[in-house]
Scaffold this motif. Sequence first.
Motif, PDB file in Angstrom:
ATOM      1  N   SER A 156      -7.687  -7.595  76.679  1.00 27.31           N
ATOM      2  CA  SER A 156      -7.827  -7.742  74.751  1.00 27.31           C
ATOM      3  C   SER A 156      -9.347  -8.175  74.554  1.00 27.31           C
ATOM      4  N   PHE A 157      -9.272  -6.993  73.102  1.00 34.30           N
ATOM      5  CA  PHE A 157     -11.137  -7.045  73.406  1.00 34.30           C
ATOM      6  C   PHE A 157     -11.289  -6.518  71.876  1.00 34.30           C
ATOM      7  N   ILE A 158     -12.250  -6.217  71.098  1.00 34.00           N
ATOM      8  CA  ILE A 158     -12.710  -5.838  69.445  1.00 34.00           C
ATOM      9  C   ILE A 158     -13.136  -4.795  69.224  1.00 34.00           C
ATOM     10  N   HIS A 186      -7.759  -5.028  69.900  1.00 33.33           N
ATOM     11  CA  HIS A 186      -7.025  -4.543  70.389  1.00 33.33           C
ATOM     12  C   HIS A 186      -6.802  -5.150  72.041  1.00 33.33           C
ATOM     13  N   LYS A 187      -5.502  -4.850  72.336  1.00 32.61           N
ATOM     14  CA  LYS A 187      -4.598  -5.745  73.540  1.00 32.61           C
ATOM     15  C   LYS A 187      -4.275  -4.056  74.157  1.00 32.61           C
ATOM     16  N   LEU A 188      -4.445  -3.203  75.677  1.00 32.87           N
ATOM     17  CA  LEU A 188      -4.007  -2.926  76.885  1.00 32.87           C
ATOM     18  C   LEU A 188      -3.412  -3.406  77.215  1.00 32.87           C
ATOM     19  N   THR A 189      -2.462  -2.994  77.324  1.00 36.42           N
ATOM     20  CA  THR A 189      -1.517  -3.380  78.874  1.00 36.42           C
ATOM     21  C   THR A 189      -0.903  -1.945  79.773  1.00 36.42           C
ATOM     22  N   HIS A 223      -1.085  -0.133  74.155  1.00 35.69           N
ATOM     23  CA  HIS A 223      -2.265  -0.420  73.342  1.00 35.69           C
ATOM     24  C   HIS A 223      -2.229  -0.416  71.986  1.00 35.69           C
ATOM     25  N   GLN A 224      -1.834  -1.984  71.615  1.00 32.76           N
ATOM     26  CA  GLN A 224      -1.657  -2.637  70.630  1.00 32.76           C
ATOM     27  C   GLN A 224      -2.711  -2.552  69.344  1.00 32.76           C
ATOM     28  N   PHE A 225      -2.912  -1.243  68.601  1.00 28.96           N
ATOM     29  CA  PHE A 225      -4.385  -1.250  67.616  1.00 28.96           C
ATOM     30  C   PHE A 225      -4.311  -2.695  66.409  1.00 28.96           C
ATOM     31  N   GLY A 226      -4.817  -4.249  65.858  1.00 31.66           N
ATOM     32  CA  GLY A 226      -4.493  -4.512  65.202  1.00 31.66           C
ATOM     33  C   GLY A 226      -6.162  -4.226  63.788  1.00 31.66           C
ATOM     34  N   PHE A 227      -5.005  -3.727  62.953  1.00 27.96           N
ATOM     35  CA  PHE A 227      -6.030  -3.446  61.505  1.00 27.96           C
ATOM     36  C   PHE A 227      -5.643  -4.834  60.295  1.00 27.96           C
ATOM     37  N   LEU A 228      -6.821  -5.147  59.242  1.00 25.55           N
ATOM     38  CA  LEU A 228      -6.617  -5.783  58.767  1.00 25.55           C
ATOM     39  C   LEU A 228      -6.268  -7.375  59.000  1.00 25.55           C
ATOM     40  N   ARG A 247      -0.069  -3.918  62.826  1.00 29.57           N
ATOM     41  CA  ARG A 247      -1.128  -3.513  64.212  1.00 29.57           C
ATOM     42  C   ARG A 247       0.218  -2.385  64.555  1.00 29.57           C
ATOM     43  N   LEU A 248      -0.173  -1.083  65.409  1.00 28.43           N
ATOM     44  CA  LEU A 248       0.118  -0.036  65.332  1.00 28.43           C
ATOM     45  C   LEU A 248      -0.157  -0.322  67.103  1.00 28.43           C
ATOM     46  N   THR A 249       1.404   0.105  67.787  1.00 28.90           N
ATOM     47  CA  THR A 249       1.080   0.161  69.118  1.00 28.90           C
ATOM     48  C   THR A 249       2.079   1.375  70.025  1.00 28.90           C
ATOM     49  N   PRO A 250       0.971   2.977  70.140  1.00 29.46           N
ATOM     50  CA  PRO A 250       1.678   3.513  70.978  1.00 29.46           C
ATOM     51  C   PRO A 250       1.251   3.664  72.856  1.00 29.46           C
ATOM     52  N   GLY A 251       3.000   3.462  72.940  1.00 26.02           N
ATOM     53  CA  GLY A 251       2.652   3.646  74.814  1.00 26.02           C
ATOM     54  C   GLY A 251       3.706   4.691  75.258  1.00 26.02           C
ATOM     55  N   ILE A 252       3.383   4.539  76.693  1.00 27.53           N
ATOM     56  CA  ILE A 252       4.125   5.724  77.512  1.00 27.53           C
ATOM     57  C   ILE A 252       4.552   5.531  78.817  1.00 27.53           C
TER      58      ILE A 252
END
Length: 756
Positions: A376-378, A384-387, A442-447, A452-457
């Motif tokens: 996790s980072f900003i 951001h939260k990356l897995t 990858h979870q993106f956090g806004f506001l 939260r928007l989390t695209p993944g594959i």
Amino acid sequence: METLSGQLRGSAALGSLMLVLLGSSAAAQQQGRRTTPPPTATAASEAPVVLDQINVQGEGQPGGALLGGPTTTRTTREELDRQQIQSVADLSRRLEAGISFNRVNGSVNIRGLDGARVLTTVDGIRQPFIQDNRIDRSIGTAFDFDALSTLDLLRGGSGSSMLGSGSLGGALAVRTLDPEDLIRSGKTIGGLAKTGFDTTDKAWFGSGAVAGRFHDTWLLLQGGFRRGHETDSRGTNPAIGAARTEPNPAEFNQYSFLAKLHQYVNEAHRFGLTGEIFKRGEKIQTRTNAVSLTGNYRPGAHQTQEDVERKRVSLTYDYKQPGGFIDEAHANLYWQGVTRNSILNAYRYTSVIGPYSRNNEVEEKSFGFNGHLIKSFITGPVSHKLTLGTELRASTLDQYSAGLDNCRRPYMGAFTACNNLHTNQSDTPRVEGKMMAFYAHHQFGFLDDTLRLTPGIRFDRYEEKPKATAAYLGSSSFSGMPATSSDDAWSPRVRLEYDIIKNAPYLKDVTLFAQWSKGFRAPTASELYARFGAVGTYLRAGNPDLRPETSNGIDVGFRFGDKAFGGSVTYFHANYRNFIETVQIAPAGGLYPQGGISGYQNVARVEISGVEANMQYAFAPNWLVRGSFAYTDGKNKLDGIGLNSIPPVQGILAIAYGNENWGGEVSTKLAGARKSVATTGSMQGFQAPGYAIFNAMAWWRPMPQIADLELQVGVYNIFDRKYWDAVTVPTGVLAQSRDYYSEPGRTVKATLKYQF
């Protein structure tokens, strides 16, 4: 789902991911389990297991990185005990509407899909769906519910982007007890013991676990047993043959053993070693249409037996250091062996007189590695939260049918019946399987993380390679070595969540969510290669050209509140292609005069949609009301006919009271009539009537200040209602009167539990 052949790019990406994992000394699949700090760190709660009398959906509550999401629910150890849940059938009757256990093929049914389309994992280790092609059954749930710490139920195909093949309908992920679950803060030893009796199958059961620690070393030993008889039903006719409605007499023995060793290096690093064994054997005396008083097979001389065994050894590594270069990393290296035996011991009285026995064994051994890491980072206003993770697995499957009878060659006269006795052979070649996969989310956090928007594959590559054995080359159905089956698949997922209310006075949080996902399910070894039969009789043939099943679905809904007042509502819709089904390839006649040729083909396009909801409300001190609801509709898009695996609309309502010394609960399970099924042919579905059953449970802790001792008694189906779980009734023309397939009537379960 798009299928790609770019193996080189997939391998390169996997190699890069592995370097990242190795470089951080991390990876694995203890899905979301947090590393418990050693005793010198911050103390945990005084109670080792917290009682959750409700089931809350949401990212923060269940499952963690691999299972967490809006369609996942968690059941804790205390909730399993409180509801006296010791099987998936118990779970579906008391907590989770819309799921069930299909006794016909031995699998979990979620959102109308079962068999190999629902994935089961134990401590993050994939459980194979091993089919016995002679009787079309799998191994079921080969674990002891009394050994579990938590049970996560993921509904729908969104898990494919993390878990891979087999999770089209969803996933059942269970975790076994850790020593940290039992040892209370400031203590060096802890334990849990339970015993009881259940009239459902007239079973005595018991389990015990003890855990201890010495400095930074933690140890757990746990074992359990269950001994009983046939499962009750509302059938009352004890006749011999097709008119019988009482269950066949049976007896079973089940036992399990679990050992865990955890070694802490410091607060951030933990290594683990686990050994586990589960074994269940059941003997059934046939009294149904396979026997008669004057026929070839007679009562007392026809016994079937089903034996299941699962063994595993695993090495784990868990790392947790928030704010470090890597926040979390988990790794799991394991060996697992799963065996299923279908046994028949009988005596013939008229045709080929004499003893007759069969032992069909299917065994899979696997070796694998699972790993994932989280960071996790900003960056500016965005969190951001990356897995990142990987799954590697190699397996070997062997099948053999051993037999004894009085058949002799040449088959003439009465002995032409021996043409059907295909035994002392392998119907399936040895199958060597390989799987590699990697995934990134990858979870993106806004506001301020309210949006939260989390695209993944996830990318999967699998291969099933048949190998010749003497028993397969000499089988009655051998027609040459089949080809290797291999393919790859991409499973993308996009999830959007928006907290429209935060920390409001009454509703607490309210979150809207929507997710789109694609998934796949690889063919099983039996679907690809099993061949059973011979010229002059019939043939059931595997198909090495099968393509993977694929899914494309959405989930939309909202969740709100907390454990005091909260719940969720979800609408789901999914389309499935290339469903693998058994079809009649050639009618009876010619070389196969008895039954023709049947086999597996990719034929169906299926659509499934529905609504799921749950809610809980603590409306007064010590009082709680809860509910669960599920409606599912599914059709074959080619002919518009309903799917036989779709359950009817279902709901569970309960009201409970509890204080420090005693408590109780009254609940009801309701289901509507199921009419939308196939009504002709061999796939004819069962049109089950609706029902309502009522349950009551009470518990008492006589001395809570002195000893953690608890007595509990539950009465289920209080009014002895006759009803049917639609998905557990076989398809086609029923071999017995329909009451034979009914569910248990009034049953009583009593348990005594002690924890220290």
